[in-house]
Design an enzyme around this catalytic site. Sequence first.
Site, PDB file in Angstrom:
ATOM      1  N   CYS A 191       3.364   8.522   0.962  1.00 32.72           N
ATOM      2  CA  CYS A 191       3.763   7.627   2.048  1.00 32.72           C
ATOM      3  C   CYS A 191       3.961   6.244   1.445  1.00 32.72           C
ATOM      4  O   CYS A 191       3.046   5.692   0.844  1.00 32.72           O
ATOM      5  CB  CYS A 191       2.657   7.604   3.103  1.00 32.72           C
ATOM      6  SG  CYS A 191       2.914   6.376   4.388  1.00 32.72           S
ATOM      7  N   CYS A 194      -1.348  -2.049  15.204  1.00 33.88           N
ATOM      8  CA  CYS A 194      -1.055  -1.875  13.777  1.00 33.88           C
ATOM      9  C   CYS A 194      -1.525  -3.068  12.953  1.00 33.88           C
ATOM     10  O   CYS A 194      -1.263  -4.224  13.298  1.00 33.88           O
ATOM     11  CB  CYS A 194       0.453  -1.689  13.606  1.00 33.88           C
ATOM     12  SG  CYS A 194       0.946  -1.462  11.891  1.00 33.88           S
ATOM     13  N   CYS A 251       3.698  -4.423  16.609  1.00 37.17           N
ATOM     14  CA  CYS A 251       3.006  -3.373  17.388  1.00 37.17           C
ATOM     15  C   CYS A 251       1.523  -3.723  17.480  1.00 37.17           C
ATOM     16  O   CYS A 251       0.887  -4.092  16.497  1.00 37.17           O
ATOM     17  CB  CYS A 251       3.204  -2.004  16.744  1.00 37.17           C
ATOM     18  SG  CYS A 251       4.932  -1.498  16.699  1.00 37.17           S
ATOM     19  N   CYS A 298      -2.144   2.030   8.248  1.00 36.06           N
ATOM     20  CA  CYS A 298      -1.208   1.065   7.642  1.00 36.06           C
ATOM     21  C   CYS A 298      -1.814  -0.315   7.548  1.00 36.06           C
ATOM     22  O   CYS A 298      -2.250  -0.876   8.541  1.00 36.06           O
ATOM     23  CB  CYS A 298       0.029   0.868   8.509  1.00 36.06           C
ATOM     24  SG  CYS A 298       0.832   2.315   9.033  1.00 36.06           S
ATOM     25  N   CYS A 323       5.252  -7.010   8.164  1.00 31.01           N
ATOM     26  CA  CYS A 323       6.174  -6.451   9.149  1.00 31.01           C
ATOM     27  C   CYS A 323       6.303  -7.444  10.291  1.00 31.01           C
ATOM     28  O   CYS A 323       5.358  -8.162  10.604  1.00 31.01           O
ATOM     29  CB  CYS A 323       5.604  -5.132   9.672  1.00 31.01           C
ATOM     30  SG  CYS A 323       6.664  -4.288  10.873  1.00 31.01           S
ATOM     31  N   GLU A 356       0.827  -1.213   0.000  1.00 32.48           N
ATOM     32  CA  GLU A 356       0.000   0.000   0.000  1.00 32.48           C
ATOM     33  C   GLU A 356       0.854   1.253   0.000  1.00 32.48           C
ATOM     34  O   GLU A 356       1.921   1.277   0.598  1.00 32.48           O
ATOM     35  CB  GLU A 356      -0.814   0.076   1.288  1.00 32.48           C
ATOM     36  CG  GLU A 356      -1.773  -1.034   1.496  1.00 32.48           C
ATOM     37  CD  GLU A 356      -2.566  -0.836   2.789  1.00 32.48           C
ATOM     38  OE1 GLU A 356      -3.207  -1.779   3.204  1.00 32.48           O
ATOM     39  OE2 GLU A 356      -2.525   0.268   3.369  1.00 32.48           O
TER      40      GLU A 356
HETATM   41  N1  SAH Z   1       7.642   0.675  11.339  1.00 33.99           N
HETATM   42  C1  SAH Z   1       7.802   2.091  11.308  1.00 33.99           C
HETATM   43  C2  SAH Z   1       7.097   2.776  10.156  1.00 33.99           C
HETATM   44  C3  SAH Z   1       5.743   2.282   9.744  1.00 33.99           C
HETATM   45  S1  SAH Z   1       4.412   2.625  10.835  1.00 33.99           S
HETATM   46  C4  SAH Z   1       7.410   2.685  12.653  1.00 33.99           C
HETATM   47  O1  SAH Z   1       7.030   1.931  13.532  1.00 33.99           O
HETATM   48  O2  SAH Z   1       7.528   3.883  12.831  1.00 33.99           O
HETATM   49  C5  SAH Z   1       4.157   4.355  10.680  1.00 33.99           C
HETATM   50  C6  SAH Z   1       3.523   4.982  11.896  1.00 33.99           C
HETATM   51  O3  SAH Z   1       2.146   4.631  11.994  1.00 33.99           O
HETATM   52  C7  SAH Z   1       4.166   4.544  13.201  1.00 33.99           C
HETATM   53  O4  SAH Z   1       4.308   5.649  14.058  1.00 33.99           O
HETATM   54  C8  SAH Z   1       3.141   3.561  13.723  1.00 33.99           C
HETATM   55  O5  SAH Z   1       3.294   3.344  15.088  1.00 33.99           O
HETATM   56  C9  SAH Z   1       1.851   4.228  13.320  1.00 33.99           C
HETATM   57  N2  SAH Z   1       0.665   3.395  13.323  1.00 33.99           N
HETATM   58  C10 SAH Z   1       0.534   2.092  12.999  1.00 33.99           C
HETATM   59  N3  SAH Z   1      -0.730   1.676  13.132  1.00 33.99           N
HETATM   60  C11 SAH Z   1      -1.434   2.747  13.562  1.00 33.99           C
HETATM   61  C12 SAH Z   1      -2.801   2.943  13.899  1.00 33.99           C
HETATM   62  N4  SAH Z   1      -3.694   1.955  13.821  1.00 33.99           N
HETATM   63  N5  SAH Z   1      -3.169   4.183  14.301  1.00 33.99           N
HETATM   64  C13 SAH Z   1      -2.256   5.186  14.381  1.00 33.99           C
HETATM   65  N6  SAH Z   1      -0.966   5.059  14.068  1.00 33.99           N
HETATM   66  C14 SAH Z   1      -0.552   3.845  13.686  1.00 33.99           C
END
Ligand code: SAH
Length: 341
Positions: A103, A117, A114, A331, A110, A90
């Site tokens: 973006c 996510c 987290c 994401c 991944c 995406e």
């Molecule tokens: N892996 C990297 C970059 C990709 S995620 C990182 O962790 O920074 C990009 C951003 O989106 C990160 O800050 C991540 O924590 C955030 N993110 C992921 N899922 C999310 C969600 N459901 N709501 C808000 N932010 C989210």
Amino acid sequence: MDLKSLSYEELQNEIATLGEPKFRAGQIFDWAHNKQVDSIEKMSNLSKALREKLKENYEFTSLKCARMQESASDGTKKFLFELSDGNYVESVFMKYHHGNSVCISSQVGCRMGCKFCASTLDGLERNLLPGEMLDQIYRIAAITGEKISNIVVMGTGEPLDNYDNLLKFIHLLNDEHGMNLSQRNITVSTCGIVPKIKALAEEKLQITLALSLHAPTDEKRKALMPIANSYSLNEVMDACRFYFDKTGRRVSFEYALVSGVNDRDEEVSELTRLLKGMNCHINLIPVNPIKEREFKSTDRLRVLEFQKKLEKNGINVTIRREMGRDIDGACGQLRRRVMQG
Ligand code: SAH
């Protein structure tokens, strides 16, 4: 070997091994990274014979747009691209006052895990090649017809878990023979892989580093982000200070607000203690809820209150504009929805 993933110099060497004159490398690089064509066939100032030879010996990454969704409210466009092996990634196109931003994803899936996510729910499939990262931008430029001035590596994947390809991607974007995009217009976001942050600092690039913080103590961070079990906040903050010292670039902290989890007054005090006196700013974004998890987003009023309280304590705060919520903006949401049918 993917021609689009080769640096200018590597391309020159490859062309030399084919027994072709050096200037051909310049022409091919120009087709790939300036004219941004989607096939070797379209490199019309190369002889038919050379094009055949290139096609026999090399790949030329080109993503297929499998789906595009446009937000009715803010013009944000979300793209689902198909890679040559049938995987999907995406990317998102966003319009801001200061220019257009894309973006991009850095991996298929991944492995960081987290909790909030969607990109990580099925784990890591594979790394993206530099050419596959670039082509997300090139295809979006071609489809929208818009000029793209900012790149954020904040899509699916952990960019510092694909370190070598990420660096190559940055250098290709920045190459004067290609898009020649200023490093200052590139942001890389990481969950906080400390040794890689330090390595990146040593590269002395002028890119912006965004650190996904999301919690102000080790205990709370561990509950949201498994990477916090490997590196303490102390180590992460040290690495961020090191990044600033080496590059002079202010680190920006990402903080996804989850109702009742990290958005209370308690966290205001803890965050203040953590960030006070540091040359940085914090970017608040109400978490974008995913259906696989219970997390609820902090409501608008509380977001503003949280911001005010931090500001009163001397912390620079911005609230991220929420874009494209109506089009699976978070994401990994679109990819999952399409793949699950
Ligand atoms: N892996 C990297 C970059 C990709 S995620 C990182 O962790 O920074 C990009 C951003 O989106 C990160 O800050 C991540 O924590 C955030 N993110 C992921 N899922 C999310 C969600 N459901 N709501 C808000 N932010 C989210």
